[in-house]
Design a protein around this motif. Structure first.
Motif, PDB file in Angstrom:
ATOM      1  N   GLY A  18      58.904  19.001  44.434  1.00 25.91           N
ATOM      2  CA  GLY A  18      59.835  17.886  44.461  1.00 25.91           C
ATOM      3  C   GLY A  18      61.266  18.232  44.786  1.00 25.91           C
ATOM      4  O   GLY A  18      62.168  17.403  44.579  1.00 25.91           O
ATOM      5  N   LEU A  19      61.546  19.438  45.309  1.00 26.16           N
ATOM      6  CA  LEU A  19      62.910  19.817  45.658  1.00 26.16           C
ATOM      7  C   LEU A  19      63.179  19.573  47.144  1.00 26.16           C
ATOM      8  O   LEU A  19      62.307  19.786  47.989  1.00 26.16           O
ATOM      9  N   THR A  20      64.371  19.155  47.444  1.00 26.27           N
ATOM     10  CA  THR A  20      64.789  19.051  48.836  1.00 26.27           C
ATOM     11  C   THR A  20      65.060  20.464  49.361  1.00 26.27           C
ATOM     12  O   THR A  20      65.122  21.433  48.586  1.00 26.27           O
ATOM     13  N   ARG A  21      65.274  20.568  50.698  1.00 21.50           N
ATOM     14  CA  ARG A  21      65.546  21.894  51.259  1.00 21.50           C
ATOM     15  C   ARG A  21      66.808  22.493  50.652  1.00 21.50           C
ATOM     16  O   ARG A  21      66.839  23.691  50.316  1.00 21.50           O
ATOM     17  N   ALA A  22      67.851  21.687  50.496  1.00 22.76           N
ATOM     18  CA  ALA A  22      69.099  22.184  49.917  1.00 22.76           C
ATOM     19  C   ALA A  22      68.878  22.619  48.468  1.00 22.76           C
ATOM     20  O   ALA A  22      69.413  23.643  48.021  1.00 22.76           O
ATOM     21  N   GLU A  23      68.095  21.847  47.735  1.00 21.75           N
ATOM     22  CA  GLU A  23      67.807  22.191  46.344  1.00 21.75           C
ATOM     23  C   GLU A  23      66.977  23.471  46.257  1.00 21.75           C
ATOM     24  O   GLU A  23      67.161  24.281  45.340  1.00 21.75           O
ATOM     25  N   LYS A  24      66.059  23.639  47.208  1.00 19.48           N
ATOM     26  CA  LYS A  24      65.270  24.871  47.239  1.00 19.48           C
ATOM     27  C   LYS A  24      66.160  26.089  47.427  1.00 19.48           C
ATOM     28  O   LYS A  24      65.968  27.131  46.777  1.00 19.48           O
ATOM     29  N   ASP A  25      67.127  25.976  48.319  1.00 17.19           N
ATOM     30  CA  ASP A  25      68.042  27.097  48.544  1.00 17.19           C
ATOM     31  C   ASP A  25      68.826  27.428  47.278  1.00 17.19           C
ATOM     32  O   ASP A  25      69.014  28.604  46.941  1.00 17.19           O
ATOM     33  N   GLU A  26      69.285  26.402  46.584  1.00 17.94           N
ATOM     34  CA  GLU A  26      70.020  26.635  45.341  1.00 17.94           C
ATOM     35  C   GLU A  26      69.113  27.263  44.282  1.00 17.94           C
ATOM     36  O   GLU A  26      69.535  28.151  43.543  1.00 17.94           O
ATOM     37  N   TYR A  27      67.894  26.792  44.224  1.00 10.18           N
ATOM     38  CA  TYR A  27      66.935  27.343  43.263  1.00 10.18           C
ATOM     39  C   TYR A  27      66.699  28.827  43.541  1.00 10.18           C
ATOM     40  O   TYR A  27      66.679  29.649  42.615  1.00 10.18           O
ATOM     41  N   ILE A  28      66.516  29.195  44.819  1.00 11.70           N
ATOM     42  CA  ILE A  28      66.280  30.592  45.186  1.00 11.70           C
ATOM     43  C   ILE A  28      67.468  31.462  44.786  1.00 11.70           C
ATOM     44  O   ILE A  28      67.302  32.583  44.288  1.00 11.70           O
ATOM     45  N   LYS A  29      68.688  30.945  44.977  1.00  9.30           N
ATOM     46  CA  LYS A  29      69.892  31.712  44.622  1.00  9.30           C
ATOM     47  C   LYS A  29      69.941  31.997  43.122  1.00  9.30           C
ATOM     48  O   LYS A  29      70.304  33.094  42.697  1.00  9.30           O
ATOM     49  N   VAL A  30      69.571  31.004  42.323  1.00  9.73           N
ATOM     50  CA  VAL A  30      69.601  31.179  40.867  1.00  9.73           C
ATOM     51  C   VAL A  30      68.402  32.003  40.402  1.00  9.73           C
ATOM     52  O   VAL A  30      68.525  32.878  39.535  1.00  9.73           O
ATOM     53  N   ARG A  31      67.251  31.733  40.983  1.00  8.13           N
ATOM     54  CA  ARG A  31      66.020  32.427  40.578  1.00  8.13           C
ATOM     55  C   ARG A  31      66.114  33.913  40.812  1.00  8.13           C
ATOM     56  O   ARG A  31      65.656  34.720  39.994  1.00  8.13           O
ATOM     57  N   ARG A  32      66.663  34.308  41.977  1.00 10.79           N
ATOM     58  CA  ARG A  32      66.715  35.710  42.376  1.00 10.79           C
ATOM     59  C   ARG A  32      65.352  36.371  42.146  1.00 10.79           C
ATOM     60  O   ARG A  32      64.365  35.893  42.669  1.00 10.79           O
ATOM     61  N   ASN A  33      65.312  37.430  41.319  1.00  7.80           N
ATOM     62  CA  ASN A  33      64.046  38.121  41.059  1.00  7.80           C
ATOM     63  C   ASN A  33      63.498  37.834  39.663  1.00  7.80           C
ATOM     64  O   ASN A  33      62.640  38.580  39.159  1.00  7.80           O
ATOM     65  N   GLN A  34      63.975  36.777  39.019  1.00  2.00           N
ATOM     66  CA  GLN A  34      63.575  36.544  37.625  1.00  2.00           C
ATOM     67  C   GLN A  34      62.065  36.314  37.482  1.00  2.00           C
ATOM     68  O   GLN A  34      61.432  36.874  36.587  1.00  2.00           O
ATOM     69  N   VAL A  35      61.500  35.506  38.371  1.00  2.00           N
ATOM     70  CA  VAL A  35      60.061  35.241  38.277  1.00  2.00           C
ATOM     71  C   VAL A  35      59.271  36.471  38.731  1.00  2.00           C
ATOM     72  O   VAL A  35      58.239  36.810  38.136  1.00  2.00           O
ATOM     73  N   LEU A  36      59.767  37.133  39.764  1.00  2.00           N
ATOM     74  CA  LEU A  36      59.145  38.391  40.194  1.00  2.00           C
ATOM     75  C   LEU A  36      59.110  39.387  39.043  1.00  2.00           C
ATOM     76  O   LEU A  36      58.080  40.034  38.783  1.00  2.00           O
ATOM     77  N   ASP A  37      60.230  39.513  38.340  1.00  2.00           N
ATOM     78  CA  ASP A  37      60.294  40.456  37.217  1.00  2.00           C
ATOM     79  C   ASP A  37      59.325  40.046  36.109  1.00  2.00           C
ATOM     80  O   ASP A  37      58.722  40.916  35.449  1.00  2.00           O
TER      81      ASP A  37
END
Length: 340
Positions: A88-107
């Motif tokens: 349910g995220l727009t493209r702009a929201e996805k970009d913001e999410y990726i910036k905040v997420r960084r490697n947190q879920v990967l970790d």
């Protein structure tokens, strides 16, 4: 002098004894692993709480999902495409999410792999070192390390219009149990990719996806001569494990969104032609330590060693049984020799 001789002889004798019993030769033993697949779509999250809160909620969601399978102590866990990306995220929201997420879920996933001693595969959107947006399959090792990444070779047109760039590499990853390949969702439709993987001879293909693919999963399993583990996020679609004949050996259900299966990677596919008597003799000698599975109608068999000291390659060599691919190559050679 006598002590030096003893020190030199004892290690040699130990090596001979161990090699003789097959303990040092892992290729000469049944290669059993346990695989788990989870088919659950990432949730739609409340954006009003902020992106960091969404990341935390995503981690909590997958912690709950993984708790269903980790107690089975799998060697390999597969979760679906875009597993760490809320809906349910727009493209702009996805970009913001990726910036905040960084490697947190990967970790987080890496910590699960390390704490359980499992390999783990999931798919995420990321910006690579060149700043290009990718749909990437990540393979994490038993110690939580990143073994490798595969960038989806065939994103959908919609994905590419949203900025995702296709990958061009077709890597095979070496795991302690064998060779692993990754295909993601829309990749399944393209024979070029499948044929590239078939030439690389993987033992296991993992398929994090948003769609099931139907019988094409079986086509990939059979033509690549590999086990195929699909983790599907599509509503109502089953996440399944297929053997190299394309048969389903484990599946999620309408009640449970996961499946766990024990598989043996010490196998070969052989053709019935010229082999009926040899296969009978093989079974007579090795009994329950060799399994011969006939799917019917194909004219091929899946032959698996359950023997702890003698691998399937050695068994087939002993009785002069060739693999189906060697037989097909021989057929092509004889055909050329008989062409006018």
């Amino acid at each position: 002098m006598e002590q030096q001789l003893k020190r030199g002889i004892i290690p040699v004798l130990l090596c001979v004894l161990l090699c003789g019993t097959g303990l040092l030769d892992t290729a000469n033993a049944a290669n059993r692993i346990r695989v788990a697949t989870i088919g659950e779509r990432a949730p739609t999250l409340d954006k009003s709480a902020g992106y960091q809160k969404m990341v935390q909620q995503m981690i909590a969601f997958w912690k709950q999902q993984l708790d269903q399978v980790i107690h089975d102590k799998p060697d390999l866990i597969v979760v679906p495409e875009n597993a760490d990306f809320p809906w349910g995220l727009t493209r702009a929201e996805k970009d913001e999410y990726i910036k905040v997420r960084r490697n947190q879920v990967l970790d987080f996933f890496a910590s699960v792999a390390k704490s359980t001693g499992s390999y783990l595969v999931y798919s995420m959107n990321r910006y690579d070192e060149k700043g290009l947006l990718r749909n990437t399959g990540v393979l994490l090792g038993r110690n939580g390390e990143t073994v490798g990444m595969y960038d989806k070779n065939y994103p959908t047109i919609k994905e590419m219009e949203a900025g995702i760039r296709p990958g061009t590499r077709v890597p095979i990853f070496d795991c302690d149990f064998g060779k692993l390949a990754i295909a993601i969702c829309y990749d399944l439709n393209f024979d070029e990719l499948r044929e590239q993987y078939a030439a690389l001879d993987p033992d296991v293909i993992v398929f994090p996806s948003a769609y099931h693919g139907g019988f094409v999963q079986s086509v990939w399993a059979y033509t690549c001569r590999a086990f195929f583990v699909g983790a599907i996020s599509g509503r109502g679609a089953h996440s399944q494990v297929r053997n190299p004949l394309g048969e389903v050996v484990a599946s999620s259900t309408n009640y449970f969104n996961y499946a766990v299966a024990d598989i043996n990677l010490d196998y070969r596919i052989v053709h019935l032609d010229y082999h009926r008597g040899k296969l009978k003799d093989l079974k007579k000698k090795y009994g329950s330590t060799v399994q011969i599975k006939d799917p019917g109608e194909l004219g091929v068999l899946l032959v698996t060693s359950e023997n702890e000291s003698i691998g399937i390659a050695e068994m087939l060599k002993e009785f002069g049984i060739e693999t189906v691919d060697d037989y097909f190559k021989r057929s092509q050679l004889v055909k050329k020799q008989n062409e006018l």
